[in-house]
Write a protein that holds these residues in place. Sequence first.
Motif, short mmCIF file in Angstrom:
data_model
loop_
_atom_site.label_atom_id
_atom_site.label_comp_id
_atom_site.label_asym_id
_atom_site.label_seq_id
_atom_site.Cartn_x
_atom_site.Cartn_y
_atom_site.Cartn_z
N LYS A 141 0.83 -1.20 0.00
CA LYS A 141 0.00 0.00 0.00
C LYS A 141 0.87 1.25 0.00
O LYS A 141 0.55 2.24 -0.68
CB LYS A 141 -0.93 0.00 1.21
N TYR A 143 -12.02 4.80 -2.78
CA TYR A 143 -11.14 4.44 -3.88
C TYR A 143 -10.34 3.15 -3.64
O TYR A 143 -10.43 2.20 -4.40
CB TYR A 143 -10.18 5.60 -4.19
N PHE A 144 -9.55 3.14 -2.58
CA PHE A 144 -8.59 2.05 -2.40
C PHE A 144 -9.28 0.72 -2.13
O PHE A 144 -9.01 -0.28 -2.83
CB PHE A 144 -7.62 2.39 -1.27
N ALA A 160 -11.21 -0.82 -5.07
CA ALA A 160 -10.31 -1.27 -6.14
C ALA A 160 -9.65 -2.60 -5.77
O ALA A 160 -9.56 -3.51 -6.61
CB ALA A 160 -9.24 -0.21 -6.41
N TYR A 200 -6.81 0.65 -8.92
CA TYR A 200 -6.84 1.78 -7.99
C TYR A 200 -6.50 3.09 -8.71
O TYR A 200 -7.21 4.09 -8.57
CB TYR A 200 -5.85 1.52 -6.86
#
Length: 269
Positions: free
Chosen positions: A43, A154-155, A158, A176
């Motif tokens: 990440k 978002y993250f 995705a 992402y």
Amino acid sequence: MRTRSKVAAAGRTVAGAVLGLALLAVPSSAHAAPAGLDDPAKKEIAMQLVSSAENSSLDWKAQYGYIEDIGDGRGYTGGIIGFCSGTHDMVELVELYTQRKPGNGLAEYLPALREVDGSDSHEGLDPGFTDAWKEAAKDADFRKAQNDERDRVYFNPAVKRGKADGVGVLGQFAYYDAIVMHGDGDDATSFGSIRKKALAKAKTPAQGGDEKKYLGAFLDARVWAMKQEEAHSDTSRVDTAQRVFLNKGNMNLDPPLDWKVYGDPYHIG
């Protein structure tokens, strides 16, 4: 250097919901679950890769206080993921921050943010909003709110979709980055439409397809979508970054990583 713009507000606000519901339609796979971009080390790489394209810097944590109007028709763009006053995610961020910390320095701008949502207007925001944003970025609660909204909208969607499609870390990152730029919705350049174009050319690993071939088709579709808007016409974040990793077969985004965006070189050792 900020070049990314956003899709219409409607597409952005439903991104998490649409992606979450769509998972129900993704075929299950008997294969072992792919590695996750949600691994903390991966990440961190994802945040640096996006920041290289969004801010011409690997220091994504320096972007909490970033805010400006980049002239893309979405009003003010700010923070670690480019929350925009014209695309609803900025007002949702400030609402979350205010819910957690009433009376913060941005709370007084909520009525104006709601009014300008869906437009590029600064009415009710100037001249004090940008200074208030920068001051709020010094507050750990505001920084946490940005992290949480990035993940929620978002993250996390995705990564979930990528895992369901059977793609590994690189594929999840490609998803992402596409959602960050394009959002999801009904328009032709949304993430969902990009994925549909890819599926017309190749099967996902979860469908029994070859991962490298599928991701190649996805990146082809992504480049097409980027070229539909002048603000996205520089496709180096795909051509000289994601495509480089794919061509090398680095499906797990294992360092060392070397790539270029807008011609500028970057390295993660």
